[in-house]
Design a protein around this motif. Structure first.
Motif, PDB file in Angstrom:
ATOM      1  N   ASN A 129      51.092  -2.935  33.428  1.00 23.11           N
ATOM      2  CA  ASN A 129      51.971  -2.898  32.255  1.00 23.11           C
ATOM      3  C   ASN A 129      51.708  -1.714  31.338  1.00 23.11           C
ATOM      4  O   ASN A 129      52.540  -1.380  30.492  1.00 23.11           O
ATOM      5  CB  ASN A 129      51.823  -4.188  31.438  1.00 23.11           C
ATOM      6  N   VAL A 130      50.561  -1.081  31.492  1.00 22.57           N
ATOM      7  CA  VAL A 130      50.207   0.020  30.595  1.00 22.57           C
ATOM      8  C   VAL A 130      51.102   1.242  30.829  1.00 22.57           C
ATOM      9  O   VAL A 130      51.190   2.126  29.969  1.00 22.57           O
ATOM     10  CB  VAL A 130      48.722   0.407  30.775  1.00 22.57           C
ATOM     11  N   PHE A 131      51.773   1.282  31.965  1.00 19.84           N
ATOM     12  CA  PHE A 131      52.596   2.447  32.322  1.00 19.84           C
ATOM     13  C   PHE A 131      53.545   2.842  31.197  1.00 19.84           C
ATOM     14  O   PHE A 131      53.710   4.024  30.890  1.00 19.84           O
ATOM     15  CB  PHE A 131      53.393   2.146  33.603  1.00 19.84           C
ATOM     16  N   ASP A 132      54.176   1.864  30.575  1.00 19.21           N
ATOM     17  CA  ASP A 132      55.180   2.146  29.549  1.00 19.21           C
ATOM     18  C   ASP A 132      54.579   2.635  28.236  1.00 19.21           C
ATOM     19  O   ASP A 132      55.318   3.064  27.342  1.00 19.21           O
ATOM     20  CB  ASP A 132      56.017   0.888  29.268  1.00 19.21           C
ATOM     21  N   TYR A 133      53.265   2.566  28.111  1.00 14.97           N
ATOM     22  CA  TYR A 133      52.610   2.939  26.855  1.00 14.97           C
ATOM     23  C   TYR A 133      51.822   4.245  26.974  1.00 14.97           C
ATOM     24  O   TYR A 133      51.143   4.650  26.045  1.00 14.97           O
ATOM     25  CB  TYR A 133      51.695   1.799  26.384  1.00 14.97           C
ATOM     26  N   ILE A 134      51.928   4.888  28.125  1.00 10.96           N
ATOM     27  CA  ILE A 134      51.280   6.181  28.338  1.00 10.96           C
ATOM     28  C   ILE A 134      52.357   7.218  28.634  1.00 10.96           C
ATOM     29  O   ILE A 134      53.168   7.037  29.557  1.00 10.96           O
ATOM     30  CB  ILE A 134      50.260   6.129  29.491  1.00 10.96           C
ATOM     31  N   LYS A 135      52.380   8.309  27.898  1.00 10.55           N
ATOM     32  CA  LYS A 135      53.371   9.360  28.116  1.00 10.55           C
ATOM     33  C   LYS A 135      53.003  10.211  29.332  1.00 10.55           C
ATOM     34  O   LYS A 135      51.836  10.265  29.742  1.00 10.55           O
ATOM     35  CB  LYS A 135      53.458  10.260  26.883  1.00 10.55           C
ATOM     36  N   ASP A 136      53.986  10.897  29.871  1.00 14.14           N
ATOM     37  CA  ASP A 136      53.727  11.821  30.976  1.00 14.14           C
ATOM     38  C   ASP A 136      52.824  12.961  30.516  1.00 14.14           C
ATOM     39  O   ASP A 136      51.956  13.430  31.264  1.00 14.14           O
ATOM     40  CB  ASP A 136      55.031  12.403  31.507  1.00 14.14           C
ATOM     41  N   LYS A 137      53.048  13.418  29.298  1.00 13.54           N
ATOM     42  CA  LYS A 137      52.226  14.487  28.722  1.00 13.54           C
ATOM     43  C   LYS A 137      52.229  14.337  27.204  1.00 13.54           C
ATOM     44  O   LYS A 137      53.122  13.719  26.622  1.00 13.54           O
ATOM     45  CB  LYS A 137      52.744  15.861  29.122  1.00 13.54           C
ATOM     46  N   TYR A 138      51.203  14.880  26.584  1.00 11.87           N
ATOM     47  CA  TYR A 138      51.058  14.855  25.127  1.00 11.87           C
ATOM     48  C   TYR A 138      50.861  16.276  24.634  1.00 11.87           C
ATOM     49  O   TYR A 138      50.217  17.091  25.323  1.00 11.87           O
ATOM     50  CB  TYR A 138      49.833  14.025  24.704  1.00 11.87           C
ATOM     51  N   THR A 139      51.403  16.569  23.456  1.00 14.38           N
ATOM     52  CA  THR A 139      50.988  17.829  22.835  1.00 14.38           C
ATOM     53  C   THR A 139      49.555  17.634  22.352  1.00 14.38           C
ATOM     54  O   THR A 139      49.141  16.511  22.047  1.00 14.38           O
ATOM     55  CB  THR A 139      51.895  18.190  21.641  1.00 14.38           C
ATOM     56  N   TYR A 140      48.825  18.722  22.292  1.00 12.23           N
ATOM     57  CA  TYR A 140      47.454  18.620  21.793  1.00 12.23           C
ATOM     58  C   TYR A 140      47.446  18.081  20.366  1.00 12.23           C
ATOM     59  O   TYR A 140      46.554  17.319  19.970  1.00 12.23           O
ATOM     60  CB  TYR A 140      46.751  19.974  21.864  1.00 12.23           C
ATOM     61  N   LYS A 141      48.459  18.431  19.604  1.00 11.43           N
ATOM     62  CA  LYS A 141      48.523  17.962  18.215  1.00 11.43           C
ATOM     63  C   LYS A 141      48.722  16.445  18.163  1.00 11.43           C
ATOM     64  O   LYS A 141      48.203  15.778  17.266  1.00 11.43           O
ATOM     65  CB  LYS A 141      49.637  18.695  17.463  1.00 11.43           C
ATOM     66  N   GLU A 142      49.477  15.886  19.129  1.00  8.73           N
ATOM     67  CA  GLU A 142      49.636  14.424  19.189  1.00  8.73           C
ATOM     68  C   GLU A 142      48.292  13.734  19.410  1.00  8.73           C
ATOM     69  O   GLU A 142      48.084  12.602  18.971  1.00  8.73           O
ATOM     70  CB  GLU A 142      50.595  14.041  20.316  1.00  8.73           C
ATOM     71  N   LEU A 143      47.395  14.420  20.083  1.00  7.46           N
ATOM     72  CA  LEU A 143      46.071  13.860  20.344  1.00  7.46           C
ATOM     73  C   LEU A 143      45.069  14.226  19.251  1.00  7.46           C
ATOM     74  O   LEU A 143      43.877  13.932  19.375  1.00  7.46           O
ATOM     75  CB  LEU A 143      45.554  14.345  21.703  1.00  7.46           C
ATOM     76  N   GLY A 144      45.558  14.869  18.195  1.00  5.25           N
ATOM     77  CA  GLY A 144      44.681  15.210  17.084  1.00  5.25           C
ATOM     78  C   GLY A 144      43.834  16.439  17.334  1.00  5.25           C
ATOM     79  O   GLY A 144      42.773  16.605  16.718  1.00  5.25           O
ATOM     80  N   ILE A 145      44.290  17.312  18.238  1.00  3.42           N
ATOM     81  CA  ILE A 145      43.551  18.531  18.576  1.00  3.42           C
ATOM     82  C   ILE A 145      44.327  19.738  18.033  1.00  3.42           C
ATOM     83  O   ILE A 145      45.533  19.872  18.293  1.00  3.42           O
ATOM     84  CB  ILE A 145      43.368  18.653  20.103  1.00  3.42           C
TER      85      ILE A 145
END
Length: 542
Positions: A129-145
């Motif tokens: 079920n976690v599939f729908d809650y993980i994006k294909d990719k994240y911007t580094y800024k979305e990850l707080g980087i």
């Protein structure tokens, strides 16, 4: 030797698979002390720490890289309870679960972008079920980087895998994503999967063959039976518990039937983190079949089903902690397949350890609780609380997903003023419907009317009023049986028995159109509903 860092390491199943493939586990992190103790004892060369992944992910660079050592591989299993269907039917709050996943991704991304990084592969494991809650990719800024660009999360190998195809005797589906090559599934056909019998035939029944040398069912080594820990004890299940579990497994209503007890000719169902005795998810083994006596599997049995070595230890002061350590883990053989694929990708070659190396434990450092020889008393049923809710259908009477339910959910529980209602339910989930059609005796075929009328009168003689009915429901099974009390379960059982013994099976296929509901409802369901509805007229009176 290539190095691995393991986050949310739990009892160490993910690490164990990589160790078996020749990797070196250098750091492991978990917040739960029994997991830290278990991982450290079984992987003594790793720096296993009790720490918070969210905290670690936000550390300043220097402190972060001092704690998260450089490695070629990072693996992680963020807690899956937030996304599991068993948690509030999949409707639990996901916010903390998402935060933990993104914290793990932040750690991986920070190690990737570090100057002179050696990180080559990483893996995240969780429930499907976690599939729908993980994006294909994240911007580094979305990850707080603080960096431009994107961080890829889902690769071609990211998908749901089933442990049974990796030679694990468990039908366990898990979602894996990350940068790793697709592992090779060893089992190609369901007819070749390992079964419960394939595993338990090796380790024998608890408390038997104690002096015999036992072959590990998953690895090439032997142990004396009496030295196999957490196996030689019995946790017998009380009658009231296994009967409830049987009802949940085989007569849930809108869900399919499950084996009771477990079908040993198939792989184990998904091992859960909790081992209940009276739910649909309960894992129930025969104890003394001729006497209808059953037991829970031992910790060692489920550990072997999950492909742990016989000598692997689970550190906890109770069996429930040990079950949780096993049930929350990645099966080592499943992990091994991923580790093997990564090793080949890194080196174009694979040099596996020549032989399984038994674990050397330092008993002076960790106090291990062995369940062998422990006595577990059978649970004694307690009366239900006065405000206990009831919702169940006429047992084993389901036609085209229709069922007749009796419920007290409309009662005034605060004032202990109880009300019992009959309802017709169809299907489940988004297609579920509840019907309370207006019906009278004319709904019953002429040939059945007299016998139905007589039966209803018999039922009404056994019922006093709604509050008394509630009180009977709250009594134990034993007391109801000894005192011949007639409550909700007895009423539903009586209706089922009446229909089975008085109505020809051909009527199960007959439907009746209900004008006020504009729906076709099976005749046999309407009969059960009418009988229950007429009985309700009596027990809703003071």
């Amino acid at each position: 030797m290539y190095k691995v860092v393991d986050f949310f390491c739990g009892g160490g199943g993910f690490s164990e698979g990589f160790k078996l493939a020749g990797f070196e586990i250098i750091v492991a992190i978990d917040k739960w002390q029994p997991a830290v103790t278990t991982h450290h004892a079984n992987h003594p060369n790793a720096d296993t720490r009790q720490d918070d992944v969210i905290r670690i992910s936000n550390l300043p660079d220097e402190e972060f890289h001092e704690l998260v050592l450089d490695s070629e591989v990072i693996i992680g299993s963020p807690p899956c309870t937030f996304f599991s269907n068993s948690n509030k039917s999949g409707k639990a709050d996901k916010s903390l679960g998402v935060e933990l996943i993104e914290s793990y991704l932040r750690i991986v991304a920070r190690k990737y972008i570090k100057k002179d990084s050696i990180l080559k592969h990483w893996v995240l494991e969780n429930v499907p079920n976690v599939f729908d809650y993980i994006k294909d990719k994240y911007t580094y800024k979305e990850l707080g980087i603080d960096k431009e660009g994107t961080f890829q999360v889902k690769y071609p190998s990211s998908r749901v895998y089933n442990a049974k195809y990796f030679n694990v005797a468990s039908n366990r589906k898990r979602y894996f994503c990350g940068n790793f090559p697709e592992p090779e599934e060893i089992i190609k056909d369901d007819s070749d999967v390992r079964t419960i019998n394939n595993i338990l035939s090796y380790i024998k029944e608890p408390n038997e063959n104690l002096e015999e040398m036992i072959q590990d069912p998953n690895y090439d080594f032997k142990m004396k039976s009496k030295d196999i820990m957490d196996h030689h004890y019995i946790m017998e299940i009380a009658d009231f518990e296994w009967k409830k579990a049987q009802r949940q497994k085989q007569d849930k209503g809108y869900m399919g039937r499950m084996s009771f007890p477990e079908n040993f000719d198939k792989p184990s169902r998904t091992v859960m983190a909790t081992m209940s005795c009276s739910s649909r998810e309960s894992m129930i083994y025969p104890f003394i079949p001729d006497e209808e006596r059953y037991r829970l599997p031992t910790v060692r049995e489920i550990a072997c089903l999950m492909s742990y070595p016989l000598d692997y230890r689970f550190y906890g002061k109770s069996k429930s902690i040990k079950y949780k350590l096993v049930g929350n883990s990645v099966p080592p053989k499943m992990s091994f397949a991923i580790a093997k694929a990564i090793a080949i990708a890194i080196t174009n070659n694979l040099e596996l350890p020549n032989k399984y190396q038994p674990i050397e434990f330092d008993d002076t450092k960790e106090d291990f609780k062995n369940l062998n020889g422990d006595i577990f008393h059978i649970n004694i049923e307690k009366e239900k609380r006065p405000t206990a809710k009831f919702k169940y259908h006429i047992p084993y009477l389901i036609v085209n997903t229709f069922r007749v339910e009796l419920t007290n959910k409309y009662s005034n529980f605060d004032n202990l003023n109880f009300k019992w209602n009959a309802e017709i339910h169809k299907s489940q989930g988004k297609t579920a419907r509840t019907h309370v059609p207006k019906v009278d005796l004319n709904i019953i075929n002429k040939e059945h009317k007299e016998v139905v009328k007589t039966f209803i009168k018999e039922l009404q003689k056994k019922i006093y009023n709604a509050n008394n009915f509630q009180n009977i429901y709250c009594q134990t099974d034993l007391k109801r049986k000894e005192e011949n009390l007639f409550g909700p379960y007895e009423l539903l059982d009586s209706i089922k028995f009446f229909i089975e013994n008085n109505i020809d099976k051909k009527y199960y296929k007959e439907n009746i159109h209900i004008k006020n509901e504009n729906i076709e409802i099976p005749y046999i369901i309407l009969m059960g509903y009418y009988i229950l509805k007429e009985s309700k007229k009596k027990f809703n009176k003071k």
